[in-house]
Design a protein around this motif. Structure first.
Motif, mmCIF file in Angstrom:
data_model
loop_
_atom_site.group_PDB
_atom_site.id
_atom_site.type_symbol
_atom_site.label_atom_id
_atom_site.label_comp_id
_atom_site.label_asym_id
_atom_site.label_seq_id
_atom_site.Cartn_x
_atom_site.Cartn_y
_atom_site.Cartn_z
ATOM 1 N N ASP A 41 0.861 -1.209 0.151
ATOM 2 C CA ASP A 41 0.025 -0.112 -0.161
ATOM 3 C C ASP A 41 0.993 1.185 0.089
ATOM 4 O OD1 ASP A 41 -2.232 -1.560 0.148
ATOM 5 O OD2 ASP A 41 -2.515 -1.309 2.271
ATOM 6 N N VAL A 42 1.859 1.169 0.815
ATOM 7 C CA VAL A 42 2.721 2.423 0.657
ATOM 8 C C VAL A 42 3.658 2.367 -0.496
ATOM 9 C CG1 VAL A 42 4.959 3.323 2.020
ATOM 10 C CG2 VAL A 42 3.345 2.480 3.577
ATOM 11 N N LEU A 43 4.115 1.546 -0.928
ATOM 12 C CA LEU A 43 4.663 1.693 -2.374
ATOM 13 C C LEU A 43 3.810 2.116 -3.342
ATOM 14 C CD1 LEU A 43 7.024 -1.349 -2.016
ATOM 15 C CD2 LEU A 43 7.735 0.893 -1.947
ATOM 16 N N ALA A 44 2.461 1.740 -3.366
ATOM 17 C CA ALA A 44 1.402 1.934 -4.534
ATOM 18 C C ALA A 44 1.084 3.580 -4.231
ATOM 19 C CB ALA A 44 0.242 1.378 -4.309
ATOM 20 N N LYS A 45 1.081 3.854 -2.933
ATOM 21 C CA LYS A 45 0.594 5.185 -2.647
ATOM 22 C C LYS A 45 2.037 6.375 -3.189
ATOM 23 C CE LYS A 45 -2.203 6.937 -1.064
ATOM 24 N NZ LYS A 45 -3.444 7.505 -1.605
ATOM 25 N N ILE A 46 3.039 6.004 -2.906
ATOM 26 C CA ILE A 46 4.206 6.651 -3.268
ATOM 27 C C ILE A 46 4.382 6.525 -4.947
ATOM 28 C CG2 ILE A 46 6.976 6.434 -3.564
ATOM 29 C CD1 ILE A 46 6.829 5.414 -0.687
ATOM 30 N N ALA A 47 4.007 5.388 -5.454
ATOM 31 C CA ALA A 47 4.011 5.424 -7.030
ATOM 32 C C ALA A 47 3.070 6.395 -7.688
ATOM 33 C CB ALA A 47 3.715 4.052 -7.453
ATOM 34 N N GLU A 48 1.753 6.694 -6.920
ATOM 35 C CA GLU A 48 1.035 7.540 -7.301
ATOM 36 C C GLU A 48 1.356 9.080 -7.338
ATOM 37 O OE1 GLU A 48 -2.517 7.088 -4.946
ATOM 38 O OE2 GLU A 48 -2.853 5.084 -5.622
ATOM 39 N N MET A 49 2.281 9.417 -6.750
ATOM 40 C CA MET A 49 2.833 10.699 -6.473
ATOM 41 C C MET A 49 3.424 11.302 -7.612
ATOM 42 S SD MET A 49 4.465 10.603 -2.764
ATOM 43 C CE MET A 49 3.578 10.147 -1.301
ATOM 44 N N ARG A 50 3.418 12.512 -7.772
ATOM 45 C CA ARG A 50 3.976 13.117 -9.042
ATOM 46 C C ARG A 50 5.456 13.558 -8.761
ATOM 47 N NH1 ARG A 50 -0.765 17.031 -10.902
ATOM 48 N NH2 ARG A 50 -2.431 15.629 -10.993
ATOM 49 N N ASN A 51 6.267 13.444 -9.980
ATOM 50 C CA ASN A 51 7.468 14.035 -10.050
ATOM 51 C C ASN A 51 8.470 14.109 -8.664
ATOM 52 O OD1 ASN A 51 6.905 14.619 -12.620
ATOM 53 N ND2 ASN A 51 5.943 16.312 -11.985
#
Length: 145
Positions: A41-51
């Motif tokens: 979940d944490v890695l997925a949330k980070i992947a959603e972030m921009r730039n």
């Protein structure tokens, strides 16, 4: 007379994310399954972030997990966070999430950063350089020791 207008839309969205996180965590079966899914979940949330936020969050995650392995990654109000015995010790807040000028690395009460009568519990991040990584590593280690 108060000018209080209630929670902002961003704050309400963060609270809704937190409620979803709590419900999802309650449905997980084993402790190991909970931990593995929390990391995903944490890695997925980070992947959603921009730039820049994503790059900084990836580095913060790597530094904290390498230097404070007793901290368990989890989502907290929609943000990557790191907990000890279920209590959030530190978290990464992207600049974009609250339309801020900078990202934040924050520490909560369980973090053992005490230094006299006053100490910092949040740090502005605009870039994660090798020097900043070193400071994050030292803070993460201190927070759990």
């Amino acid at each position: 007379m108060s000018d209080y207008q209630g929670f902002t839309a961003d704050e309400r969205a963060a609270m809704k994310e937190h409620a979803k996180e709590q419900k999802k965590a309650a449905r997980r079966a084993s402790r190991e399954e909970k931990a593995a899914e929390a990391v995903r979940d944490v890695l997925a949330k980070i992947a959603e972030m921009r730039n820049a936020d994503r790059v900084m969050a990836e580095r913060v995650h790597a530094v904290i997990t390498a230097n404070a392995p007793s901290l368990a990654p989890k989502l907290w109000y929609g943000m990557p966070a790191y907990a000890l015995d279920g209590k959030v010790v530190c978290f990464f807040q992207s600049a974009e999430k609250f339309k801020a000028r900078y990202a934040t690395l924050g520490f909560n009460d369980p973090a053992k950063l005490d230094d006299g009568a006053m100490w910092a519990s949040a740090f502005a991040l605009t870039e994660v350089t090798p020097e900043v990584e070193g400071r994050i590593a030292a803070l993460a280690k201190q927070a759990v020791n």
